[in-house]
Design a protein around this motif. Structure first.
Motif, PDB file in Angstrom:
ATOM      1  N   GLY A 218       0.619  -1.178   0.084  1.00 31.60           N
ATOM      2  CA  GLY A 218      -0.239   0.155   0.008  1.00 31.60           C
ATOM      3  C   GLY A 218       0.980   1.232   0.017  1.00 31.60           C
ATOM      4  N   ASN A 219       2.243   1.031   0.063  1.00 30.65           N
ATOM      5  CA  ASN A 219       3.123   2.216  -0.120  1.00 30.65           C
ATOM      6  C   ASN A 219       3.390   2.638  -1.553  1.00 30.65           C
ATOM      7  OD1 ASN A 219       4.971   0.354  -0.653  1.00 30.65           O
ATOM      8  ND2 ASN A 219       6.343   0.801   0.984  1.00 30.65           N
ATOM      9  N   GLY A 220       2.902   2.021  -2.381  1.00 33.57           N
ATOM     10  CA  GLY A 220       3.238   2.390  -3.818  1.00 33.57           C
ATOM     11  C   GLY A 220       4.609   1.954  -4.392  1.00 33.57           C
ATOM     12  N   ILE A 221       5.328   1.117  -3.549  1.00 29.37           N
ATOM     13  CA  ILE A 221       6.495   0.729  -3.972  1.00 29.37           C
ATOM     14  C   ILE A 221       6.413  -0.899  -4.166  1.00 29.37           C
ATOM     15  CG2 ILE A 221       9.051   0.580  -3.277  1.00 29.37           C
ATOM     16  CD1 ILE A 221       8.735   3.184  -1.677  1.00 29.37           C
ATOM     17  N   VAL A 222       6.942  -1.420  -5.204  1.00 30.67           N
ATOM     18  CA  VAL A 222       6.968  -2.991  -5.350  1.00 30.67           C
ATOM     19  C   VAL A 222       8.031  -3.558  -4.424  1.00 30.67           C
ATOM     20  CG1 VAL A 222       6.573  -5.092  -6.917  1.00 30.67           C
ATOM     21  CG2 VAL A 222       5.760  -2.663  -7.605  1.00 30.67           C
ATOM     22  N   GLU A 223       7.683  -3.982  -3.219  1.00 30.43           N
ATOM     23  CA  GLU A 223       9.068  -5.076  -2.494  1.00 30.43           C
ATOM     24  C   GLU A 223       8.739  -6.212  -2.411  1.00 30.43           C
ATOM     25  OE1 GLU A 223       9.618  -1.241   0.675  1.00 30.43           O
ATOM     26  OE2 GLU A 223       7.397  -2.091   0.622  1.00 30.43           O
ATOM     27  N   HIS A 224       9.800  -6.934  -2.632  1.00 30.99           N
ATOM     28  CA  HIS A 224       9.498  -8.405  -2.705  1.00 30.99           C
ATOM     29  C   HIS A 224       9.297  -8.869  -1.179  1.00 30.99           C
ATOM     30  CE1 HIS A 224      11.034 -12.575  -3.726  1.00 30.99           C
ATOM     31  NE2 HIS A 224      11.430 -12.779  -2.567  1.00 30.99           N
TER      32      HIS A 224
ATOM     33  N   LYS B  39      -5.666  -5.768  -2.929  1.00 30.18           N
ATOM     34  CA  LYS B  39      -5.442  -5.160  -1.574  1.00 30.18           C
ATOM     35  C   LYS B  39      -4.401  -5.782  -1.043  1.00 30.18           C
ATOM     36  CE  LYS B  39      -9.816  -3.034  -0.603  1.00 30.18           C
ATOM     37  NZ  LYS B  39     -10.910  -2.937   0.624  1.00 30.18           N
ATOM     38  N   THR B  40      -3.813  -7.228  -1.301  1.00 25.40           N
ATOM     39  CA  THR B  40      -2.881  -7.635  -0.753  1.00 25.40           C
ATOM     40  C   THR B  40      -1.647  -7.849  -1.517  1.00 25.40           C
ATOM     41  OG1 THR B  40      -3.846  -9.848  -1.813  1.00 25.40           O
ATOM     42  CG2 THR B  40      -4.381  -9.323   0.611  1.00 25.40           C
ATOM     43  N   CYS B  41      -1.788  -6.915  -2.829  1.00 25.82           N
ATOM     44  CA  CYS B  41      -0.622  -6.456  -3.597  1.00 25.82           C
ATOM     45  C   CYS B  41      -0.173  -8.057  -4.391  1.00 25.82           C
ATOM     46  CB  CYS B  41       0.855  -6.133  -2.696  1.00 25.82           C
ATOM     47  SG  CYS B  41       0.658  -4.607  -1.960  1.00 25.82           S
TER      48      CYS B  41
ATOM     49  N   TYR C 202      -2.935   3.646  -2.448  1.00 24.46           N
ATOM     50  CA  TYR C 202      -4.379   3.622  -2.148  1.00 24.46           C
ATOM     51  C   TYR C 202      -5.196   3.215  -3.282  1.00 24.46           C
ATOM     52  CZ  TYR C 202      -4.633   7.758  -5.034  1.00 24.46           C
ATOM     53  OH  TYR C 202      -5.044   8.841  -6.132  1.00 24.46           O
ATOM     54  N   LEU C 203      -4.633   3.012  -4.470  1.00 18.78           N
ATOM     55  CA  LEU C 203      -5.680   2.454  -5.363  1.00 18.78           C
ATOM     56  C   LEU C 203      -5.662   0.928  -5.327  1.00 18.78           C
ATOM     57  CD1 LEU C 203      -4.373   4.496  -8.491  1.00 18.78           C
ATOM     58  CD2 LEU C 203      -6.633   4.705  -7.162  1.00 18.78           C
ATOM     59  N   ASN C 204      -4.966   0.086  -4.689  1.00 15.86           N
ATOM     60  CA  ASN C 204      -5.046  -1.412  -4.559  1.00 15.86           C
ATOM     61  C   ASN C 204      -6.436  -1.782  -3.995  1.00 15.86           C
ATOM     62  OD1 ASN C 204      -2.273  -1.590  -4.987  1.00 15.86           O
ATOM     63  ND2 ASN C 204      -1.727  -1.763  -2.870  1.00 15.86           N
ATOM     64  N   GLY C 205      -6.904  -2.719  -4.904  1.00 14.01           N
ATOM     65  CA  GLY C 205      -8.188  -3.304  -4.772  1.00 14.01           C
ATOM     66  C   GLY C 205      -9.370  -2.319  -5.390  1.00 14.01           C
TER      67      GLY C 205
END
Length: 430
Positions: A255-261, A280-282, A269-272
């Motif tokens: 949810g922080n906008g950064i794709v982290e492993h 929402k779970t990336c 905030y657009l997730n989901g």
């Protein structure tokens, strides 16, 4: 006769007091202008050189500006000493300012000035700062050009001349790798095609899998610091995996906008939401099966195959504050996607934008805003500004019509999937 001690000199009644005689009427020594000695009220005395151009001393032994001494003195406009009058010094022998061809500024008397590129083919400007031939001026410049129908016709549909001034329809040798995106190619970075850090293959097609070394962390990469990978200052190895930490690793924050492993995606905030392809779970939203609802106007997604131009959701479409009608059409009909001329003297892009080429055809050149900026004084949905779908690495760049300034920060100017999201995507511009 000199009668001392009362007289210092005596030249007789005719010469005493005469100009430059050296003796006054009362038989006293007076300075002689022109004898080479600075005396009394004289400001200078160069003897026979008094009054000569550039001597700095007048016939009356008064100081005057000396053009060529390296000092700018009124009424001189400039003074470069021995450089006065030299080609492109900017100062004449008479200490008057002169145009400097090659400084990148169009001075009075110059037709153009491309700086160090003066005289280079396709710069549009010669070494003596006069406009010369370039690809797109409608004049055939051999041997560099095979044809030239002007920038409006070069590369146009049905034209026999390409945007690069080569004849269309004549068999040519393979051009992949020449650094120019030719018809049929998706990309071309020249000799860098297929190398680490570049999204273009040796066949001039976009790389679909992650590229370690391009500075973008793409799943399943754990990190990517670009050319810093593997260096002591980077947390990332050359294979885009995290170096062994000496402390408990920081967990990924969905949810922080950064794709982290091990996240597959993260749209913040657009997730989901309907506007995101990330849950929402990336995790990525997988393609729908037959059990999924069919695309329709009001689902919050712009379904271009259905003819939709916009979709703010069923609750918003058609409302006064929405730019979308109830049938998913824009209230204001989009204007044509105004292209720009890549020639620096004719593209008409403002100083806040630059004319760049896109991978959607040789005629798809658009004025691009700086990253994080959009058009000044226009609403975010104004058709004179737009984003382009499928432009790898530039998905969030805002493009505008020639003549439009880009000095307004986007709602979110920071790099990432949310940057400049308020500006709509126009699929009809690709």
């Amino acid at each position: 006769m000199v009668q001392t001690p009362h007289e210092q000199c005596d030249l007789g009644p005719k010469l005493n007091g005469a100009p430059n005689s050296g003796c006054s009427k009362d038989c006293k020594y007076v300075p002689v202008c022109g004898d080479g000695k600075q005396e009394g009220t004289e400001e200078c005395d160069l003897g026979s050189r008094n009054g000569e151009p550039g001597s700095g001393c007048s016939k009356e032994c008064k100081k005057v500006p000396c053009c060529g001494d390296g000092k700018v003195e009124w009424p001189e406009e400039c003074d470069l000493g021995s450089l006065n009058g030299q080609p492109n010094s900017g100062c004449t022998k008479e200490c008057k300012k002169a145009p400097v061809c090659g400084n990148g500024h169009i001075d009075p008397g110059e037709e153009c000035d491309a700086g160090p590129r003066n005289g280079a083919y396709n710069s549009g400007c010669s070494k003596n700062c006069t406009i010369c031939g370039y690809c797109g001026d409608g004049v055939l410049d051999t041997p560099e050009e095979e044809c030239d129908l002007g920038w409006q016709l070069n590369g146009a549909p049905g034209s026999k001349c390409s945007a690069n001034c080569t004849k269309v329809g004549i068999p040519c040798p393979p051009t992949c790798g020449n650094g120019v995106v030719d018809p049929g190619e998706q990309c071309d970075y020249g000799s860098s095609n297929g190398t680490a850090g570049y999204k273009c293959t040796t066949n001039c097609t976009w790389v679909q899998h992650p590229v370690c070394g391009n500075g973008i962390t793409e799943n399943p990469e754990e990190c990517d610091d670009g050319e810093l990978n593997g260096t002591p200052s980077s947390k990332c190895t050359k294979t885009c995996t995290l170096k062994e930490p000496c402390y408990p690793p920081k967990p990924a924050v969905c949810g922080n906008g950064i794709v982290e492993h091990p996240e597959e995606c993260d749209d913040g905030y657009l997730n989901g939401t309907p506007n995101s392809n990330c849950t929402k779970t990336c995790t990525k939203v997988h393609p729908c099966t037959s059990s999924c609802p069919k695309p329709q106007c009001g689902d919050g997604r712009i379904d271009y195959p259905l003819g939709e131009e916009c979709d703010d959701g069923a609750a918003n479409n058609g409302k006064e504050y929405s730019s979308c009608t109830a049938d998913c059409k824009r209230k204001t009909k989009p204007s044509p996607c105004a292209t720009c001329n890549p020639n620096p003297f004719f593209n008409k892009c403002t100083i806040t934008t630059s004319c760049i080429s896109t991978p959607f055809g040789t005629d798809k050149n658009y004025c691009a805003c700086r990253a994080g900026y959009r058009a000044s004084g226009l609403s975010a949905t104004d058709p004179r500004q737009f984003r382009l779908p499928g432009f790898v690495g530039q998905e969030y760049r805002v493009f505008v019509a020639p003549g439009v300034d880009c000095d307004q920060l986007c709602d979110n100017p920071h790099p990432g999937p949310d940057s400049c999201r308020e500006v709509p995507v126009r699929a009809d511009c690709v």
